[in-house]
Every structure is written in structure tokens, then in C-alpha cells.
Scaffold this motif. Structure first.
Motif, PDB file in Angstrom:
ATOM      1  N   LEU A  17       0.832  -1.201   0.000  1.00 37.79           N
ATOM      2  CA  LEU A  17       0.000   0.000   0.000  1.00 37.79           C
ATOM      3  C   LEU A  17       0.865   1.249   0.000  1.00 37.79           C
ATOM      4  N   ARG A  18       1.898   1.258   0.828  1.00 35.00           N
ATOM      5  CA  ARG A  18       2.802   2.410   0.875  1.00 35.00           C
ATOM      6  C   ARG A  18       3.455   2.634  -0.486  1.00 35.00           C
ATOM      7  N   SER A  19       3.900   1.564  -1.107  1.00 37.12           N
ATOM      8  CA  SER A  19       4.532   1.676  -2.420  1.00 37.12           C
ATOM      9  C   SER A  19       3.557   2.242  -3.454  1.00 37.12           C
ATOM     10  N   ASN A  20       2.322   1.757  -3.441  1.00 38.79           N
ATOM     11  CA  ASN A  20       1.314   2.252  -4.386  1.00 38.79           C
ATOM     12  C   ASN A  20       0.956   3.709  -4.117  1.00 38.79           C
ATOM     13  N   LEU A  21       0.826   4.070  -2.838  1.00 37.65           N
ATOM     14  CA  LEU A  21       0.511   5.458  -2.496  1.00 37.65           C
ATOM     15  C   LEU A  21       1.634   6.397  -2.921  1.00 37.65           C
ATOM     16  N   LEU A  22       2.871   5.987  -2.684  1.00 40.40           N
ATOM     17  CA  LEU A  22       3.997   6.827  -3.078  1.00 40.40           C
ATOM     18  C   LEU A  22       4.103   6.951  -4.597  1.00 40.40           C
ATOM     19  N   SER A  23       3.817   5.866  -5.295  1.00 37.77           N
ATOM     20  CA  SER A  23       3.838   5.903  -6.754  1.00 37.77           C
ATOM     21  C   SER A  23       2.765   6.853  -7.279  1.00 37.77           C
ATOM     22  N   PHE A  24       1.571   6.772  -6.702  1.00 35.96           N
ATOM     23  CA  PHE A  24       0.490   7.673  -7.109  1.00 35.96           C
ATOM     24  C   PHE A  24       0.889   9.119  -6.844  1.00 35.96           C
ATOM     25  N   ASP A  57      -3.452  16.244   0.436  1.00 31.22           N
ATOM     26  CA  ASP A  57      -2.958  16.365   1.811  1.00 31.22           C
ATOM     27  C   ASP A  57      -3.324  15.136   2.636  1.00 31.22           C
ATOM     28  N   GLU A  58      -4.551  14.633   2.453  1.00 32.29           N
ATOM     29  CA  GLU A  58      -4.967  13.431   3.172  1.00 32.29           C
ATOM     30  C   GLU A  58      -4.145  12.219   2.739  1.00 32.29           C
ATOM     31  N   LEU A  59      -3.843  12.139   1.457  1.00 34.40           N
ATOM     32  CA  LEU A  59      -3.006  11.050   0.957  1.00 34.40           C
ATOM     33  C   LEU A  59      -1.616  11.113   1.580  1.00 34.40           C
ATOM     34  N   ALA A  60      -1.059  12.311   1.659  1.00 35.51           N
ATOM     35  CA  ALA A  60       0.261  12.472   2.276  1.00 35.51           C
ATOM     36  C   ALA A  60       0.223  12.049   3.741  1.00 35.51           C
ATOM     37  N   ASP A  61      -0.864  12.381   4.444  1.00 30.71           N
ATOM     38  CA  ASP A  61      -1.013  11.972   5.835  1.00 30.71           C
ATOM     39  C   ASP A  61      -1.127  10.454   5.955  1.00 30.71           C
ATOM     40  N   ASP A  62      -1.879   9.828   5.032  1.00 26.19           N
ATOM     41  CA  ASP A  62      -2.005   8.370   5.038  1.00 26.19           C
ATOM     42  C   ASP A  62      -0.661   7.698   4.814  1.00 26.19           C
ATOM     43  N   VAL A  63       0.117   8.217   3.881  1.00 26.00           N
ATOM     44  CA  VAL A  63       1.448   7.662   3.613  1.00 26.00           C
ATOM     45  C   VAL A  63       2.318   7.779   4.860  1.00 26.00           C
ATOM     46  N   LEU A  64       2.249   8.923   5.523  1.00 26.05           N
ATOM     47  CA  LEU A  64       3.033   9.128   6.736  1.00 26.05           C
ATOM     48  C   LEU A  64       2.632   8.139   7.831  1.00 26.05           C
ATOM     49  N   GLN A  65       1.340   7.915   8.008  1.00 28.18           N
ATOM     50  CA  GLN A  65       0.873   6.989   9.029  1.00 28.18           C
ATOM     51  C   GLN A  65       1.304   5.550   8.721  1.00 28.18           C
ATOM     52  N   VAL A  66       1.169   5.140   7.467  1.00 25.96           N
ATOM     53  CA  VAL A  66       1.598   3.784   7.083  1.00 25.96           C
ATOM     54  C   VAL A  66       3.095   3.645   7.288  1.00 25.96           C
ATOM     55  N   ASN A  67       3.838   4.654   6.896  1.00 24.35           N
ATOM     56  CA  ASN A  67       5.286   4.623   7.055  1.00 24.35           C
ATOM     57  C   ASN A  67       5.678   4.544   8.527  1.00 24.35           C
ATOM     58  N   ASN A  68       5.013   5.317   9.374  1.00 28.05           N
ATOM     59  CA  ASN A  68       5.306   5.272  10.812  1.00 28.05           C
ATOM     60  C   ASN A  68       5.012   3.894  11.392  1.00 28.05           C
ATOM     61  N   LEU A  69       3.906   3.300  10.985  1.00 28.98           N
ATOM     62  CA  LEU A  69       3.564   1.963  11.467  1.00 28.98           C
ATOM     63  C   LEU A  69       4.611   0.947  11.045  1.00 28.98           C
ATOM     64  N   LEU A  70       5.004   1.004   9.780  1.00 28.40           N
ATOM     65  CA  LEU A  70       6.003   0.051   9.290  1.00 28.40           C
ATOM     66  C   LEU A  70       7.347   0.260   9.986  1.00 28.40           C
TER      67      LEU A  70
END
Length: 77
Positions: A17-24, A57-70
Motif C-alpha cells: 500500500l505504501r509503495s502504491n501510495l507513493l507511486s500515485f 494532503d490526506e493522501l500524504a497523511d495516510d502515507v506518513l501513518q503507514v510509514n510510521n507503522l512500518l
């Protein structure tokens, strides 16, 4: 999701998911259309009307949260 209950499949899914979000995020950036202010103002209003900046902005926040969890899970292994 509780961090303690995350298994390897969950971690793999989050990494995908993180990879796909960052690619998008990488491929769908809003650039200015031209040097003409009227074109740029049109695209700014268009993004505002559709809420695209808020979604970005919400997408960037989601990426940050997934990244923090990982990162947390990697530190706890």
C-alpha cells in the motif's frame, strides 16, 4: 489495527500500500500549466472545486501513518 496484532501478511500488505501510495503521489503531482497567470489560476480553482488539494494532503497523511507503522514494526522485531 493494534500494532501488537500485526502479522507478516499485514506488514506486507501495508508495504505494498505504501509503495502504491507513493507511486500515485509521484506521478500525479499538480504542476503549473504555463507561465501565464490565467492558466495557473484556472487550475488552482479547478483543484479547489474538486477538493484535489485536500485529497492530496490526506493522501500524504495516510502515507506518513503507514510509514510510521512500518517503521515501528521494524524496530520492534
Amino acid at each position: 489495527m493494534r500494532l501488537a496484532s500485526a502479522n507478516e501478511n499485514t506488514i506486507n500488505e501495508l508495504e505494498n500500500l505504501r509503495s502504491n501510495l507513493l507511486s500515485f503521489r509521484l506521478h500525479y503531482r499538480y504542476s503549473q500549466a504555463s507561465q501565464l497567470a490565467q492558466h495557473n489560476e484556472f487550475y488552482t480553482r479547478w483543484r479547489h472545486a474538486f477538493g484535489s488539494d485536500i485529497l492530496a494532503d490526506e493522501l500524504a497523511d495516510d502515507v506518513l501513518q503507514v510509514n510510521n507503522l512500518l517503521n515501528y514494526k521494524l524496530l520492534t522485531y
